[in-house]
Write an enzyme that holds these catalytic residues in place. Structure first.
Site, PDB file in Angstrom:
ATOM      1  N   ASP A   1       8.329  25.569   1.101  1.00 60.26           N
ATOM      2  CA  ASP A   1       9.462  25.055   0.326  1.00 60.26           C
ATOM      3  C   ASP A   1      10.733  25.750   0.789  1.00 60.26           C
ATOM      4  OD1 ASP A   1       9.860  23.223  -1.663  1.00 60.26           O
ATOM      5  OD2 ASP A   1       9.070  24.486  -3.278  1.00 60.26           O
TER       6      ASP A   1
ATOM      7  N   LYS B   1       9.526  21.565   2.909  1.00 60.04           N
ATOM      8  CA  LYS B   1       9.820  20.607   1.831  1.00 60.04           C
ATOM      9  C   LYS B   1      11.241  20.842   1.352  1.00 60.04           C
ATOM     10  CE  LYS B   1       7.950  20.899  -2.516  1.00 60.04           C
ATOM     11  NZ  LYS B   1       9.168  21.074  -3.333  1.00 60.04           N
TER      12      LYS B   1
ATOM     13  N   GLU C   1      14.123  19.312  -1.664  1.00 57.58           N
ATOM     14  CA  GLU C   1      14.264  18.522  -2.884  1.00 57.58           C
ATOM     15  C   GLU C   1      15.460  17.571  -2.762  1.00 57.58           C
ATOM     16  OE1 GLU C   1      14.442  20.993  -6.370  1.00 57.58           O
ATOM     17  OE2 GLU C   1      12.532  21.973  -5.917  1.00 57.58           O
TER      18      GLU C   1
ATOM     19  N   GLU D   1       7.702  14.208  -8.907  1.00 51.03           N
ATOM     20  CA  GLU D   1       7.457  15.158 -10.008  1.00 51.03           C
ATOM     21  C   GLU D   1       7.970  14.610 -11.328  1.00 51.03           C
ATOM     22  OE1 GLU D   1       8.424  19.268  -9.265  1.00 51.03           O
ATOM     23  OE2 GLU D   1       8.113  19.815 -11.365  1.00 51.03           O
TER      24      GLU D   1
END
Ligand code: KIV
Length: 276
Positions: free
Chosen positions: A84, A114, A116, A183
């Site tokens: 992340d 990753k 967001e 999510e």
């Protein structure tokens, strides 16, 4: 079992084979998750909350993530390891973001990163993919947007919000991401996104129709002190197991029951010899 790679993970969707994913932050946990046959190990920035005791993921640093990613990759043979990118490491400039992402692959042996965000990350994702860095997207409840969202809330509940989520997921795919985390969104919206995307969706609090599922390992193990959202299933109660072990140890030491003679080393001669 064959090594999981980015292309082999993407093939799973075509074969309708569910993808399993969990988070890990250290060597023993990563090793056990890998040996259990889980496909993807995410070194999540949830590190900040479940391991480092912080109240959100926002303070997690690049150096902390690199440190823990190195420990995880040391324990993994088969799973695909995704790191992340923490808050602030891909928000200030595309060049800085690329430099930071490169460090995960070069120094910590991660196989993908990753980030967001949906449409607003499209250019960045394209840039990383052009630099041979596989990217996993993450839309819906994005914990790094905590203050903009006003808390950890289910996303995509209105028609407009659901449409925006679909656009975000499509944008992430169009930019070249190989998978996307969904999510905390309604299962109907996750089903729609999963049906429209060619890349796998990995759900957390997004219902059963996603191509795969991920949980924060400390939640699954009952080893986190945060309140549990309803999508968490506890497969163990490690907090009780560990607390019990620590209490028994302390009682044994205080009572003179640990260590015993059998748990001690023995000198080969009589004690007088030692005194000479
Ligand atoms: O940081 C993390 O653990 C995550 C998962 C919740 C997907 O991003």
């Amino acid at each position: 079992m064959d090594k999981i790679t980015v292309p082999s993970l993407m093939d799973r969707k075509a074969r309708s084979e569910k993808i399993t994913a969990l988070t890990a932050y250290d060597y023993p946990t990563a090793r056990l998750i890998d040996e259990a046959g889980v496909d993807v190990i995410l070194v999540g920035d949830s590190l900040g909350m479940v391991v480092l005791g912080r109240s959100s993921t926002l303070p997690v640093t690049l150096e902390e993530m690199l440190h823990h990613t190195k420990a995880v990759t040391a324990g993994v043979k088969r799973a695909l390891v995704v790191a992340d990118m923490p808050f602030g490491t891909y928000h200030t400039s595309q060049e800085k973001a690329l430099e930071n992402a490169v460090r995960f692959l070069k120094e910590a042996a991660a196989e993908a990163v990753k980030v967001e965000g949906g449409e607003r990350r499209q250019r960045l994702i394209r840039k990383l993919v052009d630099a041979e860095i596989p990217v996993m997207g993450h839309v819906g409840l994005t914990p790094q947007s905590l203050h903009r969202l006003g808390g950890y809330k289910v996303q995509g509940k209105t028609r407009e919000a659901a449409r925006a989520l679909v656009s975000d997921a499509l944008a992430v795919e169009a930019a070249g991401a190989f998978a996307v985390v969904l999510e905390c969104i309604p299962l109907e919206v996750a089903q729609e996104i999963t049906g429209r995307l060619g890349i796998p969706t990995i759900g957390i609090g997004a219902g059963p129709h996603c191509d795969g599922q991920i949980l924060v390992t400390h939640d699954l193990l009952g080893l986190s002190f945060n309140s549990h959202p309803k999508f968490v299933r506890k497969y163990a109660d490690l907090a009780s197991t560990m607390g019990g072990a620590f209490r028994r140890y302390a009682e044994d030491v205080r009572g003179g029951h640990f260590p015993t003679a059998e748990e001690s080393y023995h000198y080969a001669f009589q004690p007088q010899v030692v005194r000479k």
